[in-house]
Scaffold this motif. Sequence first.
Motif, PDB file in Angstrom:
ATOM      1  N   THR A  63       0.836  -1.296   0.028  1.00 39.37           N
ATOM      2  CA  THR A  63      -0.106   0.029  -0.083  1.00 39.37           C
ATOM      3  C   THR A  63       0.896   1.281   0.188  1.00 39.37           C
TER       4      THR A  63
ATOM      5  N   LEU B 166       3.684   1.596  -1.666  1.00 37.16           N
ATOM      6  CA  LEU B 166       3.929   1.948  -3.078  1.00 37.16           C
ATOM      7  C   LEU B 166       2.658   2.388  -3.856  1.00 37.16           C
ATOM      8  N   ASP B 167       1.474   1.942  -3.470  1.00 36.07           N
ATOM      9  CA  ASP B 167       0.369   2.373  -4.293  1.00 36.07           C
ATOM     10  C   ASP B 167       0.075   3.900  -4.013  1.00 36.07           C
ATOM     11  N   THR B 168       0.413   4.354  -2.563  1.00 34.96           N
ATOM     12  CA  THR B 168       0.359   5.631  -2.137  1.00 34.96           C
ATOM     13  C   THR B 168       1.277   6.629  -2.895  1.00 34.96           C
ATOM     14  N   GLU B 169       2.671   5.874  -3.231  1.00 34.30           N
ATOM     15  CA  GLU B 169       3.541   6.561  -4.279  1.00 34.30           C
ATOM     16  C   GLU B 169       2.913   6.705  -5.550  1.00 34.30           C
TER      17      GLU B 169
END
Lengths: 509, 509, 509, 509
Positions: free
Chosen positions: A388, A390-393
Amino acid sequence: MEKIVLDGKNLTLDQIYEVVYHGAIVELSEEAMKRAEKAKQVLYRMVDSETPVYGTNRGVGWNKDRKVYTEYFDQYNKNLLRSHSLCVPPYCTEEEVRAIMLIRLNTALYGCAGLSRDVLERYRDFLNKRIHPLVPRRSSVGEADLAVNAMIGMSIIGENDVLYQGQPTDSRKAMENEGMKPLVLGPKDGLGIVSSNSQAAAMAALLLREVKELTDNSNLIYCIGLEGLNGQIQQLDGSVTEAKGFPEQTECAQECLHMLEGSYLFDGTEGKALQDPLSFRDSAFINGAVLECVKLLEMSLNQHLNHSDDNPCVLPDEERVSVSCNFEPLNLALKAEMLNIALNHISKGACHRILKLADPSFTGLPRFLSPDGGKTVIGYSTIQKTFTSLDTENRALANPSSMDFFALSGYIEDHASNAVLILEKSFKIVDNLRYILGMELMHAAQAVDLRGNYKLGKCTGKAFEEYRKIVPFLDKDRKLSVDIQASYEAVKSNKLLKASGCCNSVPRQ
Amino acid sequence: MEKIVLDGKNLTLDQIYEVVYHGAIVELSEEAMKRAEKAKQVLYRMVDSETPVYGTNRGVGWNKDRKVYTEYFDQYNKNLLRSHSLCVPPYCTEEEVRAIMLIRLNTALYGCAGLSRDVLERYRDFLNKRIHPLVPRRSSVGEADLAVNAMIGMSIIGENDVLYQGQPTDSRKAMENEGMKPLVLGPKDGLGIVSSNSQAAAMAALLLREVKELTDNSNLIYCIGLEGLNGQIQQLDGSVTEAKGFPEQTECAQECLHMLEGSYLFDGTEGKALQDPLSFRDSAFINGAVLECVKLLEMSLNQHLNHSDDNPCVLPDEERVSVSCNFEPLNLALKAEMLNIALNHISKGACHRILKLADPSFTGLPRFLSPDGGKTVIGYSTIQKTFTSLDTENRALANPSSMDFFALSGYIEDHASNAVLILEKSFKIVDNLRYILGMELMHAAQAVDLRGNYKLGKCTGKAFEEYRKIVPFLDKDRKLSVDIQASYEAVKSNKLLKASGCCNSVPRQ
Amino acid sequence: MEKIVLDGKNLTLDQIYEVVYHGAIVELSEEAMKRAEKAKQVLYRMVDSETPVYGTNRGVGWNKDRKVYTEYFDQYNKNLLRSHSLCVPPYCTEEEVRAIMLIRLNTALYGCAGLSRDVLERYRDFLNKRIHPLVPRRSSVGEADLAVNAMIGMSIIGENDVLYQGQPTDSRKAMENEGMKPLVLGPKDGLGIVSSNSQAAAMAALLLREVKELTDNSNLIYCIGLEGLNGQIQQLDGSVTEAKGFPEQTECAQECLHMLEGSYLFDGTEGKALQDPLSFRDSAFINGAVLECVKLLEMSLNQHLNHSDDNPCVLPDEERVSVSCNFEPLNLALKAEMLNIALNHISKGACHRILKLADPSFTGLPRFLSPDGGKTVIGYSTIQKTFTSLDTENRALANPSSMDFFALSGYIEDHASNAVLILEKSFKIVDNLRYILGMELMHAAQAVDLRGNYKLGKCTGKAFEEYRKIVPFLDKDRKLSVDIQASYEAVKSNKLLKASGCCNSVPRQ
Amino acid sequence: MEKIVLDGKNLTLDQIYEVVYHGAIVELSEEAMKRAEKAKQVLYRMVDSETPVYGTNRGVGWNKDRKVYTEYFDQYNKNLLRSHSLCVPPYCTEEEVRAIMLIRLNTALYGCAGLSRDVLERYRDFLNKRIHPLVPRRSSVGEADLAVNAMIGMSIIGENDVLYQGQPTDSRKAMENEGMKPLVLGPKDGLGIVSSNSQAAAMAALLLREVKELTDNSNLIYCIGLEGLNGQIQQLDGSVTEAKGFPEQTECAQECLHMLEGSYLFDGTEGKALQDPLSFRDSAFINGAVLECVKLLEMSLNQHLNHSDDNPCVLPDEERVSVSCNFEPLNLALKAEMLNIALNHISKGACHRILKLADPSFTGLPRFLSPDGGKTVIGYSTIQKTFTSLDTENRALANPSSMDFFALSGYIEDHASNAVLILEKSFKIVDNLRYILGMELMHAAQAVDLRGNYKLGKCTGKAFEEYRKIVPFLDKDRKLSVDIQASYEAVKSNKLLKASGCCNSVPRQ
């Protein structure tokens, strides 16, 4: 080795990949070369008749009001390259530089650039002899990628190092070794070298390949996860997707059904929920929407690759030169912005599917897919933070950039597309997605193993088997960063896709 | 070499820099160690009385409902580290790892962590012996930086490589070499190791130093540019800024006046505009606003460094353990979000000042600061695209991220701050700004040279002289990427600040 | 009715609210008026000596190079107001207009504005006679809110309608009715009227009150929800929050404990989870972080309200006029950007708490809090889409805007803060939050009812009782939009806070 | 009055506009009605055989595991409408409600909805009798616009007010007056009513018309501005744009050439710059890129309007019901996100053109287009802040929202598109653009007047004449907010387009 004949009008993405990744030899169509020479003659005629032409016998940008005198053509054009050598690190990859040179060469051959024969042949020779200018990648605002092209031009005139036979080398030496001399430049050669969106186009070309492979990986991993979940396949049914009428979604759904052929999932609905979490039901729709974005970007790029982005625009057949803004790549930039947003939906979908695979109320399997039901083995718990994050990035990378610019050069250059920056972000999103899909794969495979001895699909079965050679079943807690990295590599290398025998995109790096 | 005694309550930023950059030796306050041991005893008492304690005799996250049995304490705590070893590249720098270990050690010494004496001493020894765990940097969602801390912990138990004597080394070997053994872990040692915002705090600590230096560089370069412009200084006047009453702005204005002491700018308003473009008038105000953000972040960080971020929170004096969410670093994350936005105003300001320095209607100097009035030398024209493209990148990096998260671990961990990601972006903005300020410096110095023989300020004069040793006057077009990189280095290394003799921040890398 | 004496240095937020909402009468300190007249005389002296002064005997913006002749002062200053009358709808509320006039009046009284006595008294009279200019709200880029102030000025000279005795009225008539005449303007009166950040300051002043009330509402509703959940209160404990050392969080935690005094939640941990979902544990921390942002904005605003934002800055004591950029409100704008991000964390927290209240695995109550266990009553299911859609809107509103601007007025005005736009977004976020908190309240109260006959806290009990008079228990499915709207009103009106007897902020609209 | 026969497969945008704006009468194709009834019978057969079907004899969302008993069908379906009546203000316009009902009716007629004949006819009757449910617009997360559709359904069963004969009216009364009774609902009628993306589709339909008109207005105003500038037209030349090969750009360029036919701009290049600022050169390219986005959205919408978005998907010919996610409108949402970004380029382009029109170095006309060269008339100066502030607002509105969502309803509904919110933002951008284009028009016309007696183009001449009836030449400073508003209305009403006789889009409101 394959040969590619460039004529400015027929370059394909596959040919680009052949030249970039497999060293296909480039040749120049004689007809296109004649058109190019005709264009150059038009320019000389303008110069002789003292007709003002932008960037030819007049300066560029704000300096369009300043004369360039005939006797200074070589000096002026070299000064133009020097003053445009403005890139900042990090550096382009060799693949990118090859793609940039190839694309600039082809668009120049379309016939409106007015580049001299020597310059055109030099691009060809650099490609064929693998002389690769060393060029930092940042500086373009996406209205012609001036600085990157200028630094390639600097190598051609012997003033910028190259990578040659694997070594950073003085470009004069590399050329000497291959029997070439630094070039003398004529009118508009400087501007013709720099004024092209070839960096953006090159990045888009390489990106499209990566995104297609990623989407195929996503379909495959989703299918393995669906087998781990014992999920519904009804939503993939052709009659159902045709009622929606969105072609790329039907295409993805059919690909998934194909990958799952022979799977136990077709054996009935026993033990299944009436319908699965949306992230599972919706995967082919999301990937279909991404695939449509890919196709739209590809369509724009193909048009771009085989037309002119020059300003001024030399019209050889009409024997004139015209002001143009054919270097405006906004249509391409907008599709890249959309693609970045679309890729975030793959990202979200994958994350939500993983969360479900770790949740017994959806799988009937142990929490966090622990092999011993959590007695002594923790399993996949805190890993949820990794994917998650990395998803936020990715979320941050999807914010648009095309409209953030200044009025430059005496406030005259008051529009930009930032195509290069947008595409930089695309590559970062894609790479983050490889990690996320890698972690989805870890969960999917673990769920398949824990569910027991069910028959997997034609393609998913082979892919699963291949994956288990790379990352074994998690039977006890171990250093998971190792598994994450290995799974990332499995996605990046398309190893499972190849093993599965079912992918649409043909990975061939 | 300096010694720093840690007691959990008095760690300063300067001490951190001493340990991180200059290898100051770390000692542990005996009083703090006693408090730590008392806390550990409280935990043992809970275990003996079978009182459920999160992460101690119960699991973590969703597994808080699961018992951890006494005989499995070592295994459980090691499994916790293994299953939390989840980071993905790129890697932390050695400086970051030192700062992370130091900060975690100090906050644990505050007394609520319940870490065993062995663990605490091991952190100390790793710092003093320069055994630096190899840890990829990405994975945290900013509610305790679990994975990074876990991988440091893995080195302590001998399961993750370290950088030792400059080489990647098996941590068992490195410890053996220094006479240590892999540790055995007790109750809550795993959780105590991982559950800390030490990565975010470490990044904030290192960032603050870089931003202060950057702001000083910005003030200095602005002052040189003002001399290049022959600009107004009235707006910096103390009576004027006090009428506004914003302390940090007055501080920046005074710093600028100090840097300019003795300059010809004080000699009257002849030939000056009634007032300068806002980017010139406003620079000390913008930098003042940034400085205020810096101070606010520093204030929050100082509080953080010297308190506990543990959950559960052991209260040794009250002989109990309490649920807490003291790991919530939202106040810190919000200030970092604000700082990223603030830094964009430095970015914009610098870009607009450069545009003005290239414009004869503001400077009375040649267009693009060409040394021969543009006859044969183009000068600084297309460079405008380079710095604005970096500004556009900064604009994208300033979009907030703190609120983009998922509900994790059985939907229980349903808040996040993404502090680490936000700070990652800060570092990128700062680095881009070094390039932008470098290009501002190129213009400022060129304008000073072209304006002729005017007396520069006390500090600006020395800085200018130093810069001209690094980047000479642009007398003809040359490959500008070289000048850009050299100017970037001059900013990054604080060379000009040091030469000027006037900086507030004390650079000492 | 209260009287407020303005002197430019002591205006408080509470006084603003008295004038804006309760019609307190405004008087002018005689000392401040003398300082103002002295400033005017300085300007006249400059005019007489033909010293060029921006916006006085020279134009503004790009026209700073143009003379304004003495005989045209009235015409020039009126033309300035006309050409600055540039606002676009929607319109400011009467409260906003009152706050804008009041704040401009006070900052002018600080003494650096150079406004004539007549103008200052006219502002006072408009306030006291309730003559409220009709002014659309949009146009400012946040470097002095020129257009809004200009249109207020237009009313003063009789060229812009006002709201008077509840009716849109020609301002000449309204003034005539109150025995005033349209004003004649002197040097710098036009610029003095328009050049102030009074709109941004007014909005910030009104916003702060709304945010404080909102945060109190959030604390109260959270506490009721905690009773609905049968949740842990350990994390609010003073010993625990002091170990973290973040004052505003301790403040919020203490407020919650106070609201819950006497609640069954203090009676032990039976039936409770070891720890609650983070959204429940963390609420006082999140609200504490918001509260800190509120305090930081308030601090900046208080400084702003009682200083000068004029350019040029008249220094009456030093008998001179100086260029300034004291109109730069970046420090205020940055804090508003941060606040918008912070408010999103309240938004997320509330949404996640509601999701948990609808989930039996956390509450032990029926799914979606259906009163009959879902047999025939659906309850609160799809409502989850409503509040999350508002949260998504809030997410979009939190993206920063301060750095998005152009170089204007001959490229000279090349910085902006967009303070007004940022604050517009704040108000929208706050209003959306009222809906979200309203829906949290619906769930919290329903959970309390379903849990049965437990003793509520001192304040939560009274608030619950009051709420049940407004929205009754959901015993069967009904049109929920009605309940949502009523709950929104309950939050907006602070009805429950008042009934609870426990709020910190003193609502008094 | 026109009649439109709906059959679920052939609805066009033009027909929608006829029904929405001109009250065309709606009829239902008998063949489609038979298909609909067949679908209903499939559902009844499922019910009789006790085959579980989502939302039919089982609940929706998380409640999919709960039985709905036959005897409760009417109550259950009404409860479903009640519990889905969740919208919050502001309210939909009547036009939107008409479009929503029309589109839901048509997609239901495609044949997979399973709605009863009574319900379908009721939608028809509401449209034809102009009974318009009062429905607040906010609540959808863009996976079926449940709440808006539910509140329309509530009107049909007599539980939600309507606008009838211009008055808010109890829907029972309105129906009674027209001889209808509140409906009784059968299996899946509730879900069939609510589960459709009809709100998003309706908004997209209405938006497309507005954007096309806006783009035409932009082309026209650009052309007038080009005449004000005495600008180059070479870049619009067909040979030049064909060398680029981007069809929509060629289309826009040709439209501009057509509008300018007969203009003095074709008379030679005397007095012109070698090339104009990019914002002028590039306008047709930018508008072409927007036009392409419009076409792509239109293509997706047309597909959507004439297919099914139902779940479950009833397949009448195959006599079965299938799980589906045909309600996923991500492809539509992504194109709307892209369009919002694209519209920002119109915004930027217009702003930059205005800045140039106010700048003598580009126009040779007085600064700020002052009629007396700035002697006593200020002209268009601070207006630059007004339009850029709206552009900054547009910038904020272009940030994407599609990926910001939660996992809802037991974490099952874990994807969203936020299509409605994205389209809300589109409408706001379009309205802001009307103001910006209005201000561009003010400048363009003033420049034309100041340039003197040159011959305008065929269309631009007529448009200019019409505009001068609305807003006269600025001969002295006046209250500009009046002119801005009038110019906005001129754009919104398409008055100039109509007068010009040259527009592509056919405005007919």
